[in-house]
Design an enzyme around this catalytic site. Sequence first.
Site: not given
Length: 174
Positions: A45, A94-95, A136, A140
Amino acid sequence: MLRPILIHPDPRLKKLCAPVADIGAEIGRLAEDMLETMYDAPGVGLAAPQVGVMKRLLVMDCVKDPEAAPRPMVLINPEITWRSEETNVYEEGCLSIPDQYAEVTRPAMVRVRWTGLDGAAQEEEFTGLWATCVQHEIDHLDGKLFIDYLGPIKRQMITRRMEKLKRDRARGGT
Ligand code: K1U
Ligand code: ZN
């Protein structure tokens, strides 16, 4: 085109994003770039604020089987319309917080309404990793990170690691 992913801590990752008013060519390009950036990372994502665009748009593809057909999804102005009582625990990453993982408890199923790139309203129920991921990513858009679900000591430890990572990268490290 790949877009750079912001790393926590960054004030843009703490802000509420604005609804997308016009679905034009610019939004189409943003969605395309975000999908390319997500697959390249790799991730399942990506939300617009992670690439510095403060708009309510996210992309995701939680098909994990490399033999299965991909399912790239673009959700504009997503809203959760129903959450299950039943919860699910998933070790999230999380990126924007590379290489840090922690268990987060969320509703196991959610129903989400959004606008597609064609301007049409859509609604779908998500389960499993899809449900975790869409929650998630919507977080953001509301300026919330998965570490906000952790206790203050764990959250601070991860934040300090990320500050060091950013210092090292600024000095030319990897
Ligand atoms: O929003 C993001 O930072 C992307 C994030 C989404 C996510 C992952 C796990 C649980 C909830 C939400 C990621 O994609 S982290 C990378 C990741 O999970 C992954 C990478 C490669 C293959 C499979 C998963
Ligand atoms: Zn994330």
